[in-house]
Scaffold this motif. Structure first.
Motif, PDB file in Angstrom:
ATOM      1  N   ASP A  30       9.835   2.924   3.552  1.00 29.15           N
ATOM      2  CA  ASP A  30       9.464   4.066   2.712  1.00 29.15           C
ATOM      3  C   ASP A  30      10.655   4.523   1.873  1.00 29.15           C
ATOM      4  O   ASP A  30      10.531   4.771   0.661  1.00 29.15           O
ATOM      5  N   SER A  31      11.781   4.590   2.522  1.00 28.75           N
ATOM      6  CA  SER A  31      12.995   5.032   1.837  1.00 28.75           C
ATOM      7  C   SER A  31      13.363   4.055   0.714  1.00 28.75           C
ATOM      8  O   SER A  31      13.715   4.454  -0.401  1.00 28.75           O
ATOM      9  N   ASP A  45      13.404   4.833  -3.374  1.00 25.60           N
ATOM     10  CA  ASP A  45      14.558   4.514  -4.221  1.00 25.60           C
ATOM     11  C   ASP A  45      14.152   3.617  -5.385  1.00 25.60           C
ATOM     12  O   ASP A  45      14.570   3.819  -6.520  1.00 25.60           O
ATOM     13  N   GLU A  46      13.356   2.605  -5.056  1.00 22.20           N
ATOM     14  CA  GLU A  46      12.931   1.655  -6.096  1.00 22.20           C
ATOM     15  C   GLU A  46      12.150   2.376  -7.206  1.00 22.20           C
ATOM     16  O   GLU A  46      12.376   2.144  -8.395  1.00 22.20           O
ATOM     17  N   ILE A  47      11.263   3.262  -6.779  1.00 22.21           N
ATOM     18  CA  ILE A  47      10.451   3.972  -7.773  1.00 22.21           C
ATOM     19  C   ILE A  47      11.355   4.854  -8.648  1.00 22.21           C
ATOM     20  O   ILE A  47      11.203   4.890  -9.874  1.00 22.21           O
ATOM     21  N   GLU A 103       1.744   6.585  -6.941  1.00 21.80           N
ATOM     22  CA  GLU A 103       0.776   7.567  -7.416  1.00 21.80           C
ATOM     23  C   GLU A 103       1.285   9.004  -7.206  1.00 21.80           C
ATOM     24  O   GLU A 103       1.086   9.872  -8.056  1.00 21.80           O
ATOM     25  N   GLU A 104       1.939   9.220  -6.070  1.00 27.75           N
ATOM     26  CA  GLU A 104       2.484  10.562  -5.822  1.00 27.75           C
ATOM     27  C   GLU A 104       3.557  10.914  -6.847  1.00 27.75           C
ATOM     28  O   GLU A 104       3.680  12.052  -7.287  1.00 27.75           O
ATOM     29  N   MET A 136       0.833  -1.216   0.000  1.00 27.38           N
ATOM     30  CA  MET A 136       0.000   0.000   0.000  1.00 27.38           C
ATOM     31  C   MET A 136       0.863   1.261   0.000  1.00 27.38           C
ATOM     32  O   MET A 136       0.518   2.253  -0.635  1.00 27.38           O
ATOM     33  N   LEU A 137       1.982   1.187   0.716  1.00 26.02           N
ATOM     34  CA  LEU A 137       2.893   2.336   0.723  1.00 26.02           C
ATOM     35  C   LEU A 137       3.514   2.518  -0.666  1.00 26.02           C
ATOM     36  O   LEU A 137       3.659   3.644  -1.148  1.00 26.02           O
ATOM     37  N   PHE A 138       3.827   1.399  -1.295  1.00 26.52           N
ATOM     38  CA  PHE A 138       4.342   1.467  -2.667  1.00 26.52           C
ATOM     39  C   PHE A 138       3.293   2.127  -3.583  1.00 26.52           C
ATOM     40  O   PHE A 138       3.609   3.008  -4.386  1.00 26.52           O
TER      41      PHE A 138
END
Lengths: 330, 326
Positions: A287-288, A292-294, A20-21, A13-15
């Motif tokens: 989150d971090s 990075d992955e995104i 989306e952001e 969900m955080l991903f």
């Protein structure tokens, strides 16, 4: 749901939130064109329901707010982002865009941009499942405002009449574009509207992924066991406007503040922390990692992918080399 | 080769395909127990059962969309829309989904659905039951549109349409279901593209499709007998894609063209064929092409007015005579 599953869901969900952001930023940078409808605030709906389903096995169809449903079904986020960038490597080879993510290999049957359009398509998928005799189900996610289309009533009627294996999930985010539900809809509780078709239904808190999961299990058990369609209403909220062209001026700040306190990520995170299974530091680390992955994988892939070539402009309009176009193979 | 009626040809095609492939289904209003308004599904309900020959509620957009969704998974639905006028209600699913899904999914999904429907002006059915919509479907990329003029085409086009992987709209005519014609005894698949020369000729080409082919053939006889004008009649059974080569070849032979359509002229088959002639073989022309079309009005109920609104054989003859100055 065990702790490992909860942690995995929180990460997913955080991903979804960060994905989306990042789309929002890319849109502002004009890397993404067209219309863009984002999912922050509603993550628990797709994740809770599909966690209870069998993604990749069950068929899923939805409207234009479709990125996250596709990813939860198994679509590669890199390909989804590449689609938003209009690239040949995109999930629809750059022909679809944000509103038309498809991943048929994972049985994500697409995002459709006419409000209410997927209702009968989902029923038809159910009909084909029935003909083939499989144990898959058809899951259709749409917003509350779609229920004011004729297709809603036509499809519910047929789904019940023919006992089709369809789960209709209503993501009730209270707004149809910019019009609040009580100004557009005579019956605000959407689950009540299907009683006219004798279809079992439920209403659940769409911000608590565990509650969504539990309600979806019940719904999916019903549909998969051959008892016909089911309608699940999830009460949720989208943080951004309907699309990027939406100033969001029609909503009261107090209402937005109220819903921000019911954030699906925070609800799950804090519950894990309260149970002593998780820490804020871990959350920050995840989150971090995701950020990075995104950036390093998802955005990089989209940025580096080629555009489709104009020579292929006419591809995918009609079937290629279909023998029956010329009167059969013999 | 047996002579059978148009409705029997449609019925036979569906019967054979239902027998061959368990994923073929037929659906529409009154197609099951009642056997179809024009008998095109007569007896199929008893033979294949209610799950494959499906009486639908009167929900055109809903059941057309349902058929399209089923086709995503490999079902081969044949949707009968009882009257083409009702297809307006299903346009969202036909155009926005069936015609576009292959493209907007980058080739991942296809909608091999057949939608067949009778259009045309019948007997005093009034403005809302007399539509001719082929020109609308003809303008949509991603659809195939065919329109049979005889039982052989009705049978063979439907057979090919069911097996073809594209969405196909089949435009039939309410007045043609009892038309007789020869259909091969063996299974026959008609091409979904091309055109047929229904009558060879050298002086002028009469382009027709569906019912207007018959007007053209009668006009050609009169023109031959009374005026020694030998008209070629070209049957445009495929409207999307339309046969550009066939149009060019015929006009290159005859150097004159008349397009005969039951529909209103604006943005129609005639307009399209004239544009193609312009683009393909303008310098072959000895005269400006002419359209014979309906009057541009909603179809009236009154019999005299209705008849005056729709072209007939005499209008085709008159158009050719005017072209030749006789």
């Amino acid at each position: 749901m065990n702790v490992a599953d909860k942690k995995r869901l929180l990460r997913e969900m955080l991903f979804a939130r960060r994905f989306e952001e990042r789309c929002y930023e890319a849109y502002v940078e004009r890397k993404i064109g067209g219309f863009l409808h984002l999912y922050p605030g509603e993550e628990a709906c797709a994740h809770g329901v599909l966690e209870a389903a069998r993604p990749g096995h069950d068929y899923v169809i939805t409207g234009y707010r479709d990125h996250i449903h596709a990813i939860k079904c198994g679509a590669d986020p890199k390909k989804v982002m590449a689609e938003l960038y209009g690239r040949e490597t995109g999930s629809s080879r750059g022909r679809g865009g944000s509103m038309h993510i498809f991943d048929v290999a994972n049985r994500f049957m697409g995002g459709y941009a006419l409000v209410g359009g997927p209702f009968p398509l989902a029923a038809g998928i159910g009909k084909a499942i029935q003909m083939k005799g499989g144990d898959e189900i058809s899951i259709c996610f749409l917003g509350d405002a779609a229920n004011n289309q004729g297709t809603f009533h036509e499809s519910l009627n047929m789904a019940k009449l023919w006992n089709l294996p369809v789960l209709y999930v209503c993501e009730n985010n209270l707004y149809g574009i910019g019009t609040r539900i009580d100004r557009s809809t005579a019956v605000v509780d959407q689950y009540k509207r299907v009683s006219g078709y004798n279809i079992p239904s439920a209403q659940e808190d769409g911000q608590d992924v565990e509650k969504v999961y539990k309600a979806a299990r019940k719904a999916i058990d019903h549909v998969r066991s051959g008892k016909g369609p089911y309608f699940l209403e999830l009460l949720t909220y989208r943080y951004r406007g309907h699309s990027m062209s939406d100033s969001n001026a029609y909503r009261a700040k107090a209402e937005e503040r109220m819903w921000s306190k019911r954030d699906p990520l925070i609800i799950l995170r804090d519950r894990l922390i309260e149970d002593g299974k998780f820490t804020k530091e871990e959350f920050k680390a995840i989150d971090s990692d995701i950020l990075d992955e995104i950036e390093d994988e998802v955005i990089a892939f989209a940025e580096q992918s080629p555009d489709p070539v104009v020579a292929d402009l006419r591809k995918y309009v009609l079937a290629e080399d279909d023998p029956y176009v010329n009167g059969g193979a013999h | 080769m047996a002579e059978i009626m148009f409705w029997e040809a449609v019925r036979r095609a569906q019967d054979e395909e239902l027998a061959r492939d368990p994923m073929v289904l037929v659906m529409g209003e009154d197609v099951g127990v009642a056997g179809g308004t024009y008998k095109a599904t007569l007896g199929l309900y008893d033979k294949y059962g209610p799950d494959r020959v499906i009486d639908t509620p009167i929900s055109e957009n809903g059941f057309t969309g349902l058929a399209i969704g089923a086709s995503f998974l490999g079902a081969r639905p044949v949707v009968e829309i009882m009257s083409v006028n009702f297809a307006w209600l299903a346009m969202d699913q036909i155009i926005n989904t069936a015609a576009k899904v292959r493209y907007m999914s980058g080739g991942q999904l296809e909608a091999p659905v057949v939608i067949r429907s009778p259009g045309g002006t019948a007997h005093q059915l009034g403005a809302q039951h007399s539509a001719r919509m082929e020109k609308v479907f003809m303008g949509i990329a991603g659809l195939r549109v065919v329109t049979p003029s005889n039982p052989r085409q009705a049978y063979g086009l439907l057979k090919s349409a069911i097996r073809c992987n594209d969405p196909v709209f089949i435009n039939e005519h309410e007045l043609m279901y009892n038309l007789k014609g020869e259909v091969p005894d063996d299974e026959y698949y008609h091409p979904l593209v091309g055109s047929e020369i229904a009558r060879p000729g050298r002086d002028v080409t009469l382009f027709g499709y569906n019912i207007s082919v018959h007007w053209c053939l009668k006009a050609a006889e009169i023109l031959s007998r009374q005026y020694s004008i030998e008209a070629e009649v070209v049957d445009l059974f495929a409207l999307k894609p339309v046969d550009r080569d066939g149009i060019r070849e015929s006009v290159t032979r005859t150097h004159r063209a008349v397009i005969v359509e039951e529909a209103e002229p604006a943005v129609g088959v005639g307009a399209e064929v004239m544009a193609i002639i312009n683009e393909e073989c303008f310098f072959e022309l000895d005269a400006a092409p002419v359209r014979v079309s309906a009057v541009d009005i909603p179809i009236p109920y009154n019999h005299t007015l209705e008849k005056a609104a729709i072209p007939e054989v005499d209008d085709v003859v008159a158009a050719v005579k005017k072209m030749f100055g006789v």
